[in-house]
Enzyme design. Structure first.
Site: not given
Length: 414
Positions: A186-188, A191
């Site tokens: 999810a962070d990627a 980003g």
């Protein structure tokens, strides 16, 4: 090292040709964020030439420096996440830190932050103050739940987005628990979405002359990548269940084990490819069935299809299967781990894995920049730098004198 266009040879560690300026050269980005989503967006911008200034607390470095395995006491994740960034220390909660940040913001195009809503405002560094210092500034605010709403002030990480978006509920075996990815998915994704949002905001600035705020909630990009599930529920009341490696949309689609113990992934989203696979494995009669004519029809008969495809693959070694599928123009790929990625000739041809010199660890291999541009390619200019390594240089560029820098250090602002 720049990422080559497909017509170029992949660069080698000895490639000492000058690196072309990336398309974002001249853009300045202040990366105030920590861990992964916000800093990941800044890394993507830096890979294509932006001057990214990473701002960290003088006594509490970005936790990503110590995340995951390290070597010789040096965090390896940071070497990737911190690449192409200059590093300064600044305590934004102090008067001196606020003073310097506003000076930096006046020279910047973008600020990326991921504090809980209201934190920058508490320090006198909210949108009102930042935009007054620089009306053309784009402020990207990356949080788990966004800047408003009942959950806005909750702490959150990408894991919560993987859970709340519906991703975990649809991932895993049918009789197993919801499954989270073993990496920061999810962070990627957030980003990538933030980098896109920043470029959209900058394009808007080119037309209007004014900056704006990007409100990025990490829960939303994950929902976006799940495709039509929301529409299916709205129109049909359908809730996608966990299906393991199968798909509700087509078959064959699964992983299959070969005679030599390898695993292969097969996909047949196109009708013609599904027909080729069934002919290849010796069961053309399946293609004559009325249900075979649609992806959903094939998915309803996945058990039968998987048996004949799986039985055929189990009788052959991996390389034999890949060669046969390629000859039949059917889609197959080995299930790789990182060792296979490094050795694969296609990744080598694309220059996907770069060799980069690092001041702490020597030559490193890491993922190259995300895509190839023929005229203004991106580049890994350097790896993640030490905490605060560029503070004096960056502050001098904005007119902070050496005596004032010393004062700020004494005050604990740097």
């Amino acid at each position: 090292m720049h990422r080559p266009h497909p017509q170029e040879a992949a660069p080698t560690p000895s490639d000492d040709a000058p690196t072309p300026a990336g398309p974002l050269a001249g853009m300045r980005v202040l990366d105030l964020a920590t861990l992964f989503a916000g800093p990941g967006a800044a890394t993507l911008l830096g890979d294509f030439g932006a001057d990214v200034i990473k701002v960290e607390h003088p006594r509490k470095p970005d936790p990503s420096r110590g995340h995951g395995p390290g070597r010789n006491g040096v965090g390896l994740w940071w070497k990737h996440l911190g690449r192409n960034k200059r590093n300064v220390t600044l305590d934004l909660s102090t008067p001196g830190g606020r003073e310097v940040l506003l000076k930096l913001a006046a020279t910047a195009d973008v600020v990326i932050e991921n504090f809980r809503p209201g934190t920058l405002e508490k320090w006198g560094l909210g949108w009102e103050e930042l935009s007054a210092a620089n009306p053309r500034l784009v402020l990207a605010r990356v949080t788990a739940f966004g800047q408003f709403g009942p959950y806005a002030r909750r702490p959150g990480f990408g894991t919560l987005a993987e859970a709340m978006s519906g991703f975990a509920a649809t991932t895993g075996e049918p009789d197993g628990p919801p499954t989270l990815p073993p990496f920061g998915l999810a962070d990627a994704v957030a980003g990538l979405a933030t980098a896109y949002a920043v470029m959209a905001a900058l394009a808007g600035r080119d037309r209007t002359g004014a900056g704006q705020v990007v409100d990025m909630a990490i829960i939303e990009p994950m929902l976006a990548v799940l495709g039509p599930q929301l529409l299916w529920y709205d129109q049909l009341g359908y809730v996608q269940p966990r299906m393991g490696n199968r798909s509700a949309n087509n078959a064959p689609r699964n992983t299959y084990r070969t005679a030599d113990g390898s695993w292969l992934a097969v996909s047949s989203s196109a009708q013609s490819v599904a027909e080729r696979v069934l002919h290849l494995v010796g069961h053309p009669e399946f293609t004559e069935e009325p249900w075979f004519a649609t992806g959903t029809g094939r998915a309803a008969h996945a058990e039968e299809i998987d048996k004949v495809v799986g039985d055929w693959i189990a009788r052959h070694d991996r390389d034999e299967v890949v060669a046969a599928f390629e000859a039949a123009q059917a889609a197959v790929a080995p299930v790789y781990d990182v060792r296979d990625v490094v050795a694969d000739p296609q990744f080598r041809a694309l220059g996907t894995v770069a060799r980069v010199e690092d001041e702490d660890l020597g030559t490193l291999r890491m993922q190259n920049v995300l895509f190839r541009l023929s005229a203004t390619p991106g580049a890994i200019r350097w790896t993640g730098r030490p905490h605060g390594a560029d503070t004096a240089e960056v502050l001098a560029e904005i007119g902070v004198s050496a005596p004032r820098i010393a004062e700020l250090r004494a005050e604990g602002a740097l």
